[in-house]
Write a protein that holds these residues in place. Structure first.
Motif, PDB file in Angstrom:
ATOM      1  N   LEU A 210       0.829  -1.206   0.000  1.00  0.00           N
ATOM      2  CA  LEU A 210       0.000   0.000   0.000  1.00  0.00           C
ATOM      3  C   LEU A 210       0.863   1.256   0.000  1.00  0.00           C
ATOM      4  N   MET A 211       1.897   1.275   0.835  1.00  0.00           N
ATOM      5  CA  MET A 211       2.801   2.420   0.866  1.00  0.00           C
ATOM      6  C   MET A 211       3.516   2.576  -0.473  1.00  0.00           C
ATOM      7  N   ARG A 212       4.023   1.483  -0.998  1.00  0.00           N
ATOM      8  CA  ARG A 212       4.724   1.527  -2.288  1.00  0.00           C
ATOM      9  C   ARG A 212       3.793   2.017  -3.391  1.00  0.00           C
ATOM     10  N   SER A 213       2.560   1.523  -3.422  1.00  0.00           N
ATOM     11  CA  SER A 213       1.601   1.900  -4.460  1.00  0.00           C
ATOM     12  C   SER A 213       1.206   3.367  -4.335  1.00  0.00           C
ATOM     13  N   TRP A 214       1.005   3.826  -3.094  1.00  0.00           N
ATOM     14  CA  TRP A 214       0.665   5.234  -2.904  1.00  0.00           C
ATOM     15  C   TRP A 214       1.798   6.139  -3.369  1.00  0.00           C
ATOM     16  N   LEU A 215       3.042   5.776  -3.019  1.00  0.00           N
ATOM     17  CA  LEU A 215       4.189   6.574  -3.441  1.00  0.00           C
ATOM     18  C   LEU A 215       4.325   6.573  -4.958  1.00  0.00           C
ATOM     19  N   SER A 216       4.090   5.416  -5.579  1.00  0.00           N
ATOM     20  CA  SER A 216       4.169   5.336  -7.040  1.00  0.00           C
ATOM     21  C   SER A 216       3.170   6.276  -7.689  1.00  0.00           C
ATOM     22  N   ARG A 217       1.932   6.249  -7.211  1.00  0.00           N
ATOM     23  CA  ARG A 217       0.912   7.153  -7.771  1.00  0.00           C
ATOM     24  C   ARG A 217       1.261   8.612  -7.492  1.00  0.00           C
ATOM     25  N   PHE A 218       1.764   8.885  -6.318  1.00  0.00           N
ATOM     26  CA  PHE A 218       2.136  10.255  -5.949  1.00  0.00           C
ATOM     27  C   PHE A 218       3.242  10.789  -6.854  1.00  0.00           C
ATOM     28  N   PHE A 219       4.283   9.979  -7.053  1.00  0.00           N
ATOM     29  CA  PHE A 219       5.391  10.402  -7.903  1.00  0.00           C
ATOM     30  C   PHE A 219       4.940  10.598  -9.352  1.00  0.00           C
ATOM     31  N   LYS A 220       4.113   9.670  -9.833  1.00  0.00           N
ATOM     32  CA  LYS A 220       3.652   9.784 -11.223  1.00  0.00           C
ATOM     33  C   LYS A 220       2.748  10.989 -11.415  1.00  0.00           C
ATOM     34  N   ARG A 221       1.972  11.302 -10.404  1.00  0.00           N
ATOM     35  CA  ARG A 221       1.067  12.449 -10.512  1.00  0.00           C
ATOM     36  C   ARG A 221       1.845  13.756 -10.639  1.00  0.00           C
ATOM     37  N   TRP A 222       2.921  13.890  -9.859  1.00  0.00           N
ATOM     38  CA  TRP A 222       3.626  15.163  -9.805  1.00  0.00           C
ATOM     39  C   TRP A 222       4.775  15.280 -10.805  1.00  0.00           C
ATOM     40  N   ILE A 223       5.513  14.183 -11.039  1.00  0.00           N
ATOM     41  CA  ILE A 223       6.669  14.293 -11.925  1.00  0.00           C
ATOM     42  C   ILE A 223       6.668  13.255 -13.048  1.00  0.00           C
ATOM     43  N   GLY A 224       5.659  12.394 -13.100  1.00  0.00           N
ATOM     44  CA  GLY A 224       5.550  11.436 -14.192  1.00  0.00           C
ATOM     45  C   GLY A 224       6.275  10.131 -14.000  1.00  0.00           C
ATOM     46  N   GLY A 225       6.903   9.912 -12.863  1.00  0.00           N
ATOM     47  CA  GLY A 225       7.641   8.672 -12.616  1.00  0.00           C
ATOM     48  C   GLY A 225       8.526   8.817 -11.389  1.00  0.00           C
ATOM     49  N   TYR A 226       9.668   8.151 -11.390  1.00  0.00           N
ATOM     50  CA  TYR A 226      10.546   8.167 -10.224  1.00  0.00           C
ATOM     51  C   TYR A 226      11.922   8.715 -10.584  1.00  0.00           C
ATOM     52  N   THR A 227      12.632   9.156  -9.575  1.00  0.00           N
ATOM     53  CA  THR A 227      14.046   9.508  -9.672  1.00  0.00           C
ATOM     54  C   THR A 227      14.814   8.646  -8.670  1.00  0.00           C
ATOM     55  N   GLY A 228      16.134   8.780  -8.649  1.00  0.00           N
ATOM     56  CA  GLY A 228      16.916   8.061  -7.653  1.00  0.00           C
ATOM     57  C   GLY A 228      16.522   8.445  -6.241  1.00  0.00           C
ATOM     58  N   ASP A 229      16.223   9.723  -6.033  1.00  0.00           N
ATOM     59  CA  ASP A 229      15.783  10.159  -4.713  1.00  0.00           C
ATOM     60  C   ASP A 229      14.462   9.513  -4.315  1.00  0.00           C
ATOM     61  N   CYS A 230      13.572   9.339  -5.276  1.00  0.00           N
ATOM     62  CA  CYS A 230      12.282   8.693  -4.997  1.00  0.00           C
ATOM     63  C   CYS A 230      12.479   7.253  -4.539  1.00  0.00           C
ATOM     64  N   LEU A 231      13.461   6.567  -5.111  1.00  0.00           N
ATOM     65  CA  LEU A 231      13.750   5.197  -4.681  1.00  0.00           C
ATOM     66  C   LEU A 231      14.243   5.178  -3.240  1.00  0.00           C
ATOM     67  N   GLY A 232      15.110   6.134  -2.892  1.00  0.00           N
ATOM     68  CA  GLY A 232      15.593   6.212  -1.515  1.00  0.00           C
ATOM     69  C   GLY A 232      14.479   6.495  -0.533  1.00  0.00           C
ATOM     70  N   ALA A 233      13.589   7.412  -0.896  1.00  0.00           N
ATOM     71  CA  ALA A 233      12.462   7.729  -0.022  1.00  0.00           C
ATOM     72  C   ALA A 233      11.538   6.533   0.132  1.00  0.00           C
ATOM     73  N   THR A 234      11.300   5.810  -0.961  1.00  0.00           N
ATOM     74  CA  THR A 234      10.451   4.616  -0.900  1.00  0.00           C
ATOM     75  C   THR A 234      11.040   3.582   0.032  1.00  0.00           C
ATOM     76  N   GLN A 235      12.351   3.369  -0.059  1.00  0.00           N
ATOM     77  CA  GLN A 235      13.007   2.411   0.828  1.00  0.00           C
ATOM     78  C   GLN A 235      12.840   2.819   2.285  1.00  0.00           C
ATOM     79  N   GLN A 236      13.067   4.089   2.583  1.00  0.00           N
ATOM     80  CA  GLN A 236      12.988   4.552   3.959  1.00  0.00           C
ATOM     81  C   GLN A 236      11.575   4.450   4.523  1.00  0.00           C
ATOM     82  N   LEU A 237      10.588   4.865   3.763  1.00  0.00           N
ATOM     83  CA  LEU A 237       9.212   4.854   4.258  1.00  0.00           C
ATOM     84  C   LEU A 237       8.663   3.438   4.380  1.00  0.00           C
ATOM     85  N   CYS A 238       9.036   2.561   3.456  1.00  0.00           N
ATOM     86  CA  CYS A 238       8.591   1.164   3.567  1.00  0.00           C
ATOM     87  C   CYS A 238       9.278   0.465   4.736  1.00  0.00           C
ATOM     88  N   GLU A 239      10.524   0.800   5.004  1.00  0.00           N
ATOM     89  CA  GLU A 239      11.208   0.248   6.176  1.00  0.00           C
ATOM     90  C   GLU A 239      10.484   0.665   7.449  1.00  0.00           C
TER      91      GLU A 239
END
Length: 254
Positions: A210-239
């Protein structure tokens, strides 16, 4: 095992990218190897998780539990150089202070850390410390959290689009695409981790997804996808989600 096998080179490419751990001189480092090394993101997470668990296990014999937890947390930050925490800080700054794609990306690649970034990292570390202090099966959970959170970040590479040019990015991703075969290799450490937990622990996959899916939708809504920073944030929040899950009453008795 052939230490010069291509897969060995890929593993050490991932290890050198994500940690401070020294790697052999004979390893072939290249952009191509780094792009293919994403399959070992979770394997590096397994190593980091084992170190964190070992630091806690050893230090808890001589120190209060809270100090042992702090030492365990410090060991992971030292091993990674705060790599993922930096991504979380940049995402907090970028999405907290930007309102358009170009503005968000510009803020995220700025090497300076703003108020949103500081608050985000401090709050995340506080939540981690407090939640770790209330987990009864701490050692296997620490290892699982470092593996599963990295797997969640990997699925963004597999499913979503990379939206920032490498030359503009301060935090380059490990890869910009993944195959199903590479993703399957990344699941192996995850299966290993669940062997040391009660069957009920599998429920943790739901809140993490759920957290991963929400972040994916959030990133796509605002910037169209992910960056390296988005991957780091996803790792931290899912942890963090994983630690919070194991604080639930029905898991503290598992």
């Amino acid at each position: 095992m052939n230490l010069r096998h291509r897969e060995v080179h890929l593993f050490f490419n991932a290890l050198s990218f994500f940690t401070r751990i020294p790697t052999p001189d004979w390893v072939e480092y290249s952009a191509e190897n780094l792009n293919r090394a994403s399959r070992y993101f979770t394997w590096v997470g397994l190593l980091i998780g084992l170190v964190a668990a070992a630091v806690y296990a050893v230090s808890s014999y001589a120190l209060p539990g809270e100090l042992a937890i702090l030492l365990s947390m410090f060991s992971t930050i030292w091993l990674t150089g705060g790599f993922h925490e930096d991504g979380l800080a940049d995402v907090c700054d970028g999405f907290g202070g930007g309102w358009q794609k170009e503005q968000i990306l510009h803020i995220m690649k700025d090497s300076r850390v703003g108020t949103y970034g500081v608050l985000g990292v401090v709050l995340a570390l506080m939540f981690k410390f407090v939640s770790l202090s209330h987990i009864s099966v701490l050692l296997p959970v620490i290892v699982l959290a470092h593996v599963l959170s990295r797997f969640a970040a990997l699925t963004l590479i597999y499913a979503d689009d990379y939206v920032q040019e490498d030359q503009l990015s301060k935090a380059k991703p490990l890869a910009q695409a993944m195959t199903g075969h590479e993703l399957a290799i990344a699941t192996l450490p995850l299966a290993f981790c669940f062997l040391f937990l009660a069957p009920a622990a599998l429920i943790v996959l739901a809140p993490v997804w759920l957290m991963r899916s929400w972040l994916s939708r959030f990133f796509k809504r605002w910037i169209g996808g992910y960056t390296g920073d988005c991957l780091g944030a996803t790792q931290q929040l899912c942890e963090l989600v994983i630690y919070l899950f194991f604080c639930l009453p029905f898991m503290t008795m598992a």
